[in-house]
Design a protein around this motif. Sequence first.
Motif, PDB file in Angstrom:
ATOM      1  N   SER A 143       1.598  -0.851   0.083  1.00 34.22           N
ATOM      2  CA  SER A 143      -0.319   0.402   0.040  1.00 34.22           C
ATOM      3  C   SER A 143       0.810   1.416  -0.227  1.00 34.22           C
ATOM      4  O   SER A 143       0.713   2.038  -0.621  1.00 34.22           O
ATOM      5  CB  SER A 143      -0.622   0.127   0.993  1.00 34.22           C
ATOM      6  N   LYS A 144       1.703   0.953   0.860  1.00 34.76           N
ATOM      7  CA  LYS A 144       2.845   2.394   1.020  1.00 34.76           C
ATOM      8  C   LYS A 144       3.595   2.518  -0.514  1.00 34.76           C
ATOM      9  O   LYS A 144       3.793   4.122  -0.873  1.00 34.76           O
ATOM     10  CB  LYS A 144       4.023   2.366   2.062  1.00 34.76           C
ATOM     11  N   HIS A 165       2.160   1.559  -3.160  1.00 35.53           N
ATOM     12  CA  HIS A 165       1.042   2.719  -3.898  1.00 35.53           C
ATOM     13  C   HIS A 165       0.753   3.881  -3.825  1.00 35.53           C
ATOM     14  O   HIS A 165       1.227   5.110  -5.077  1.00 35.53           O
ATOM     15  CB  HIS A 165      -0.157   1.433  -4.278  1.00 35.53           C
ATOM     16  N   ASP A 166       1.097   4.451  -2.756  1.00 33.83           N
ATOM     17  CA  ASP A 166       0.699   5.707  -2.049  1.00 33.83           C
ATOM     18  C   ASP A 166       2.076   6.166  -2.300  1.00 33.83           C
ATOM     19  O   ASP A 166       1.715   8.252  -1.746  1.00 33.83           O
ATOM     20  CB  ASP A 166      -0.276   5.777  -1.194  1.00 33.83           C
ATOM     21  N   GLY A 167       3.095   6.038  -2.154  1.00 34.97           N
ATOM     22  CA  GLY A 167       3.923   7.146  -1.268  1.00 34.97           C
ATOM     23  C   GLY A 167       5.147   5.936  -2.101  1.00 34.97           C
ATOM     24  O   GLY A 167       5.324   5.878  -3.729  1.00 34.97           O
ATOM     25  N   GLU A 227       9.727   4.610   4.207  1.00 32.94           N
ATOM     26  CA  GLU A 227       8.986   4.947   3.978  1.00 32.94           C
ATOM     27  C   GLU A 227       8.908   6.126   3.595  1.00 32.94           C
ATOM     28  O   GLU A 227       9.179   7.050   4.652  1.00 32.94           O
ATOM     29  CB  GLU A 227       7.995   5.026   4.087  1.00 32.94           C
ATOM     30  N   TRP A 277       6.196   9.335   2.355  1.00 30.87           N
ATOM     31  CA  TRP A 277       5.029   9.641   2.107  1.00 30.87           C
ATOM     32  C   TRP A 277       4.773  11.216   1.501  1.00 30.87           C
ATOM     33  O   TRP A 277       5.322  11.995   1.737  1.00 30.87           O
ATOM     34  CB  TRP A 277       3.993   9.800   3.729  1.00 30.87           C
ATOM     35  N   TRP A 278       3.732  11.734   0.979  1.00 30.39           N
ATOM     36  CA  TRP A 278       3.680  12.845   0.521  1.00 30.39           C
ATOM     37  C   TRP A 278       2.854  13.670   0.993  1.00 30.39           C
ATOM     38  O   TRP A 278       2.210  14.769   1.145  1.00 30.39           O
ATOM     39  CB  TRP A 278       3.701  12.942  -0.979  1.00 30.39           C
ATOM     40  N   ASP A 334       0.678  13.399   5.267  1.00 27.82           N
ATOM     41  CA  ASP A 334       0.854  12.409   6.998  1.00 27.82           C
ATOM     42  C   ASP A 334      -0.824  13.303   7.082  1.00 27.82           C
ATOM     43  O   ASP A 334      -0.127  14.025   8.485  1.00 27.82           O
ATOM     44  CB  ASP A 334       1.986  12.189   7.268  1.00 27.82           C
TER      45      ASP A 334
END
Length: 178
Positions: A51-52, A54-56, A73, A75-76, A78
């Motif tokens: 999932s991470k 795919h999302d980040g 990880e 992320w863009w 949070d």
Amino acid sequence: MIIDDGILFRPAVEKDAGTLVRLYDEAARWMQKHGIEQWKPGDKDAAHFRSKMHDGEVWLAGDADGRVCGAYELWWSDEEAWGIQPPVAGYVHRLMVSRESAPAGAGRRLLEHAERRTARTGRERARLDCVSTNPRLLAYYVDAGYRVVGELPDKRGEDGRTYGVILLEKRLDRLTVV
């Protein structure tokens, strides 16, 4: 692949999910053994890491022989910890090193890689949160140039428990991007 002080970085792909789970569980067991109440073995499964991806972004660090020594990880956003923010930061999560195979300083190399990756996107800040009951980890991030910008006393985990986190950020405007 990106080489940084002998550490090879590459984006994780779906087939790496099992490796990421093992790395997470290894780090969680090390924390428990050292009295650090933060991660628990089994809390993150392969679906989480996919999932991470795919999302980040999820990055693996390893040596020339393909042995994985760490991961993180990126992320863009949070919103859970930082609320709705303009797109000025990358959010570093699950910075993990293998105690068996990581060279000295690998954690800092992973963090620096995340900062450079964030800067390459034009974002000016790297952000992360640190559980408030881990002063050693907080000191590590402050020593790496992060500054405390807030606290969230009631972050809710996926398991429903509530815990406090300290919010930290580092300005990247002086960072040399390669």
